[in-house]
Scaffold this active site. Structure first.
Site: not given
Length: 349
Positions: A18, A21, A49, A51, A69, A92, A140-142
């Protein structure tokens, strides 16, 4: 689905399945050690909370929604993997009631050992999904990494008075879920070669579908609380809603939409470790019927990637919301009720 590479991306993941996380119990222990942050009245939603994203107010009419994510491949097709990762990250923002506007790619890739065309396909899939969301890639970043990983940091906008959190559910509300569960079990079974092509296409379609339509339609209804169902599973995210809202939840197992053959594949050993960790973490917070099998309990805790929205909607509006969602192609279903008693706990029937 593309055929640009014969490499099985899922075989390159040390965990596979999967792309889960860190488990909720371990994560809670780590977060507990963090020092208090700077107090800021403009931070509307932070860590308190659990969230889906943070929300920071810029002025009286605009707040930003921020989330990130990323995970290891859960399907073998690189284009599909890119789409799934993007849809998962963007979700999200929808869960908080916001509109995604920009994104940054987060890339880890073994650039010397895998064809660069594979990474190009991952980025293309993500880019196409971002366009579908009417959001813009800004950079972005790689890093060079032996295990491929991909995701996005996404920023959205929302009016400060319209922020949705997982902490506003009210007794009398009904719970609506907008996608079937069982994704973790299906993708674990995919790695084991147990899925047909039709089943691979089905679970891929679920994961690549944006929650945009569900979020926009539900905006016309009285939504008291919202979250998306991802790595902590249906019951894990529902538990956060129950705790944050100070209410009890009742969930009807036979009304929860599940991907076809989920139970059969789970019984054949397709339950990922993340799903079992979710179940163990919730064991003292959930009451199950005595007749319910262990496999059925695991399914309700299944670690999902790019799952649906779980909405706590005013009771009298629930059926109308579900009808409109279904009329627009969303696989929505009323799955439970919000209760005054049993605060912070879930009863499965």
């Amino acid at each position: 689905m593309t055929n640009s590479s014969k490499v099985k991306l899922t075989s390159l993941s040390s965990k596979g399945g999967c792309g889960c996380k860190i488990g909720p119990a371990d994560l809670a222990q780590v977060l507990h050690e963090l020092p208090p942050g700077i107090s800021d009245p403009n931070l509307l939603v932070g860590l308190d909370t659990s969230d889906d994203a943070g929300v920071y107010r810029l002025n009286d009419t605009t707040a930003i929604v921020q989330t990130v994510d990323f995970f290891t491949p859960i399907v073998d097709d690189p284009y599909d993997f890119g789409q799934i990762a993007a849809a998962n990250a963007i979700s999200d923002v929808y869960a908080m009631g916001g509109k995604p506007i920009t994104a940054l790619n987060v890339v880890a890739f073994p650039i010397a050992s895998l064809e660069k065309s594979i990474l190009a396909e991952i980025l293309k899939g993500a880019g196409d999904k971002l366009k579908e969301a009417d959001a813009v890639l800004v950079g972005g970043h790689s890093i060079d990494d032996p295990e491929p990983k991909f995701g996005m940091a996404v920023t959205g906008v929302i009016h400060p008075d319209k922020v949705r959190t997982n902490a506003g559910a009210k007794p009398g509300d009904r719970l609506v879920l907008t996608k079937p569960i069982g994704v973790g079990i299906m993708t674990t079974s995919l790695k084991k070669g147990l899925l047909t092509e039709a089943e691979i296409d089905r679970v891929t379609k679920v994961m690549t579908t944006l929650n945009r339509k569900a979020a926009e339609i539900s905006d016309k209804y009285t939504i008291h609380a919202s979250t998306d169902v991802t790595g902590f599973g249906l019951l894990g995210h529902a538990s956060e809603m129950a705790k944050g809202s100070g209410v009890g939840l009742r969930i009807y197992n036979d009304q929860v939409p599940k991907l076809e053959r989920t139970k059969e594949l789970a019984e054949s050993g397709g339950v990922p470790g993340g799903t079992k960790n979710n179940f163990a973490h919730l064991e003292d917070l959930v009451t199950y019927p005595g007749s319910m099998s262990q496999v059925e309990k695991w399914i309700l805790c299944d670690a999902v990637t790019s799952g649906g929205l779980l909405l706590s909607v005013a009771g009298e509006e629930a059926e109308g919301l579900v009808k409109e969602l279904k009329d627009n192609g969303v696989e929505a279903q009323v799955i439970g009720d919000v209760l005054e008693d049993n605060k912070g706990r879930i009863s499965v029937q």
